[in-house]
Write a protein that holds these residues in place. Structure first.
Motif, mmCIF file in Angstrom:
data_model
loop_
_atom_site.group_PDB
_atom_site.id
_atom_site.type_symbol
_atom_site.label_atom_id
_atom_site.label_comp_id
_atom_site.label_asym_id
_atom_site.label_seq_id
_atom_site.Cartn_x
_atom_site.Cartn_y
_atom_site.Cartn_z
ATOM 1 N N CYS A 18 0.841 -1.203 0.000
ATOM 2 C CA CYS A 18 0.000 0.000 0.000
ATOM 3 C C CYS A 18 0.874 1.249 0.000
ATOM 4 O O CYS A 18 2.097 1.173 0.024
ATOM 5 C CB CYS A 18 -0.941 -0.001 1.208
ATOM 6 N N ASP A 19 0.209 2.420 -0.014
ATOM 7 C CA ASP A 19 0.909 3.696 0.101
ATOM 8 C C ASP A 19 1.296 3.948 1.556
ATOM 9 O O ASP A 19 0.738 3.353 2.483
ATOM 10 C CB ASP A 19 0.013 4.850 -0.370
ATOM 11 N N LEU A 20 2.229 4.866 1.750
ATOM 12 C CA LEU A 20 2.613 5.321 3.084
ATOM 13 C C LEU A 20 2.374 6.824 3.173
ATOM 14 O O LEU A 20 2.841 7.581 2.318
ATOM 15 C CB LEU A 20 4.086 5.014 3.371
ATOM 16 N N ILE A 21 1.633 7.244 4.200
ATOM 17 C CA ILE A 21 1.363 8.661 4.437
ATOM 18 C C ILE A 21 1.945 9.031 5.798
ATOM 19 O O ILE A 21 1.549 8.474 6.822
ATOM 20 C CB ILE A 21 -0.148 8.962 4.409
ATOM 21 N N VAL A 22 2.893 9.958 5.810
ATOM 22 C CA VAL A 22 3.526 10.408 7.050
ATOM 23 C C VAL A 22 3.046 11.821 7.331
ATOM 24 O O VAL A 22 3.315 12.745 6.551
ATOM 25 C CB VAL A 22 5.063 10.370 6.944
ATOM 26 N N LEU A 23 2.314 11.969 8.456
ATOM 27 C CA LEU A 23 1.783 13.287 8.803
ATOM 28 C C LEU A 23 2.796 14.135 9.555
ATOM 29 O O LEU A 23 2.585 15.324 9.739
ATOM 30 C CB LEU A 23 0.500 13.125 9.634
ATOM 31 N N GLY A 24 3.889 13.520 10.004
ATOM 32 C CA GLY A 24 4.998 14.267 10.594
ATOM 33 C C GLY A 24 6.114 14.381 9.574
ATOM 34 O O GLY A 24 5.881 14.481 8.371
ATOM 35 N N GLY A 25 7.348 14.319 10.063
ATOM 36 C CA GLY A 25 8.495 14.364 9.173
ATOM 37 C C GLY A 25 9.253 13.057 9.218
ATOM 38 O O GLY A 25 8.909 12.137 9.949
ATOM 39 N N VAL A 26 10.298 12.980 8.411
ATOM 40 C CA VAL A 26 11.218 11.843 8.410
ATOM 41 C C VAL A 26 12.610 12.403 8.684
ATOM 42 O O VAL A 26 13.116 13.219 7.914
ATOM 43 C CB VAL A 26 11.186 11.094 7.066
ATOM 44 N N VAL A 32 12.052 5.087 5.216
ATOM 45 C CA VAL A 32 10.644 4.793 4.948
ATOM 46 C C VAL A 32 10.564 4.047 3.612
ATOM 47 O O VAL A 32 11.207 4.432 2.634
ATOM 48 C CB VAL A 32 9.776 6.062 4.922
ATOM 49 N N ILE A 33 9.772 2.972 3.601
ATOM 50 C CA ILE A 33 9.640 2.110 2.430
ATOM 51 C C ILE A 33 8.160 1.861 2.197
ATOM 52 O O ILE A 33 7.404 1.668 3.151
ATOM 53 C CB ILE A 33 10.363 0.761 2.638
ATOM 54 N N ALA A 34 7.739 1.847 0.948
ATOM 55 C CA ALA A 34 6.351 1.519 0.621
ATOM 56 C C ALA A 34 6.315 0.811 -0.721
ATOM 57 O O ALA A 34 7.106 1.116 -1.624
ATOM 58 C CB ALA A 34 5.476 2.779 0.569
ATOM 59 N N ASP A 35 5.394 -0.150 -0.847
ATOM 60 C CA ASP A 35 5.188 -0.780 -2.151
ATOM 61 C C ASP A 35 4.467 0.162 -3.108
ATOM 62 O O ASP A 35 4.512 -0.040 -4.320
ATOM 63 C CB ASP A 35 4.378 -2.069 -1.987
ATOM 64 N N GLY A 36 3.781 1.166 -2.560
ATOM 65 C CA GLY A 36 3.102 2.168 -3.380
ATOM 66 C C GLY A 36 3.787 3.517 -3.287
ATOM 67 O O GLY A 36 5.016 3.612 -3.227
ATOM 68 N N ASN A 37 2.983 4.590 -3.247
ATOM 69 C CA ASN A 37 3.511 5.946 -3.142
ATOM 70 C C ASN A 37 3.915 6.262 -1.705
ATOM 71 O O ASN A 37 3.449 5.629 -0.761
ATOM 72 C CB ASN A 37 2.441 6.962 -3.581
ATOM 73 N N ILE A 38 4.736 7.295 -1.553
ATOM 74 C CA ILE A 38 5.086 7.823 -0.230
ATOM 75 C C ILE A 38 4.734 9.306 -0.214
ATOM 76 O O ILE A 38 5.189 10.075 -1.058
ATOM 77 C CB ILE A 38 6.567 7.618 0.089
ATOM 78 N N HIS A 39 3.882 9.686 0.751
ATOM 79 C CA HIS A 39 3.492 11.081 0.953
ATOM 80 C C HIS A 39 4.041 11.522 2.309
ATOM 81 O O HIS A 39 3.812 10.849 3.314
ATOM 82 C CB HIS A 39 1.969 11.248 0.980
ATOM 83 N N CYS A 40 4.729 12.634 2.350
ATOM 84 C CA CYS A 40 5.261 13.152 3.613
ATOM 85 C C CYS A 40 4.858 14.612 3.733
ATOM 86 O O CYS A 40 5.212 15.436 2.883
ATOM 87 C CB CYS A 40 6.778 12.999 3.663
ATOM 88 N N TYR A 41 4.114 14.942 4.816
ATOM 89 C CA TYR A 41 3.608 16.302 5.004
ATOM 90 C C TYR A 41 4.445 17.094 6.010
ATOM 91 O O TYR A 41 3.958 18.028 6.626
ATOM 92 C CB TYR A 41 2.141 16.239 5.421
ATOM 93 N N GLY A 42 5.688 16.694 6.171
ATOM 94 C CA GLY A 42 6.657 17.414 6.970
ATOM 95 C C GLY A 42 7.992 17.336 6.263
ATOM 96 O O GLY A 42 8.079 16.872 5.123
#
Length: 253
Positions: free
Chosen positions: A158-166, A172-182
């Motif tokens: 699935c996708d990975l959505i991070v509402l903080g930062g990295v 961070v690894i995802a089979d789908g998209n990666i969204h990062c809002y920090g």
């Protein structure tokens, strides 16, 4: 009294390295190009070596040399998959476990059909079936915090959505998209299962390394000024016969 040893069931997540040839020199060149010579890139991940795609495997393979090569990048080879029987003894002597079949060593057993007696058909009846419950689909994993240095998050399937930062040093690894809002730092690997349409999207771009479907890019020479610290996305774009990883700013206005 404390027992000297105990055995407990557990789950091990292992990386699979799918080899398409077994020449250690050519593999070393490919890893150098793919990972830009970054030693310890995979940070000690247990690894299954899959040679089932190789046609005409030789009678002898330098398993020790292959182990040394992969360990140079932080992989820990633990098992061999897809090898013919004549290579098993040498692989075991090198320390590999041998996994059998696509199930990774788990044997599938077919049970005999159950004996049934034919009963007379029941009288017809009219029933009203209840409405089916809506099925929930795991389309994304949502992480509502900052991922700190040394931590790893993997969104499998699935996708990975991070509402903080990295943070720097996180992965961070995802089979789908990666969204990062920090702020997006650390190592970022989207399309880990081979999805070439996956993207990396963030409001603050600044990672150490990015990857989409195995195509890597590092930033030892710095991130382009138009991208660094800005809302941006990364994606694969076909150029001729190959895929290139491109960075583009996002227009959020």
């Amino acid at each position: 009294m404390v027992k000297p040893i105990e055995f407990k069931a557990g789950t091990l997540t292992a990386m699979t390295a799918v080899l398409h040839e077994i020449d250690n020199v050519r593999l070393a060149d490919a890893l150098q190009v793919m990972l830009s010579g970054m030693g310890e890139f995979f940070a000690g991940e247990a690894t299954i070596i899959d040679v089932s795609s190789i046609q005409g495997l030789p009678q002898r393979v330098d398993w020790v040399g292959l182990q040394s090569l992969l360990r140079r990048y932080g992989l820990q080879p633990v098992a061999l998959k897809g090898a013919p029987d004549y290579l098993h003894d040498a692989a075991r002597r090198a320390g590999f476990a041998i996994l059998e079949g696509a199930s990774g060593g788990l044997r599938q057993v077919e049970l005999p059909p159950l004996k049934t007696e034919v009963a007379p058909p029941p009288a017809p009846a009219v029933t009203v079936a209840p409405a089916p419950e809506p099925q929930k689909t795991a389309s994304a994993m949502v992480v509502e915090r900052t991922i700190r240095s040394g931590q790893q998050i993997y969104a499998r399937g699935c996708d990975l959505i991070v509402l903080g930062g990295v943070s720097h040093g996180a992965e961070v690894i995802a089979d789908g998209n990666i969204h990062c809002y920090g702020p997006l730092r650390g190592r970022v690997l989207a399309g880990a299962a081979g999805d070439q349409t996956a993207r990396i999207i963030t409001t603050n771009f600044g990672p150490e390394l990015i990857s989409i479907a195995g195509v890597y890019r590092t930033f030892e020479q710095g991130i382009p000024p138009a991208i660094a610290g800005h809302a941006s996305h990364a994606l694969l774009r076909k150029t001729g016969e190959s895929q290139s990883l491109v960075l583009e700013p996002l227009q959020l206005d």
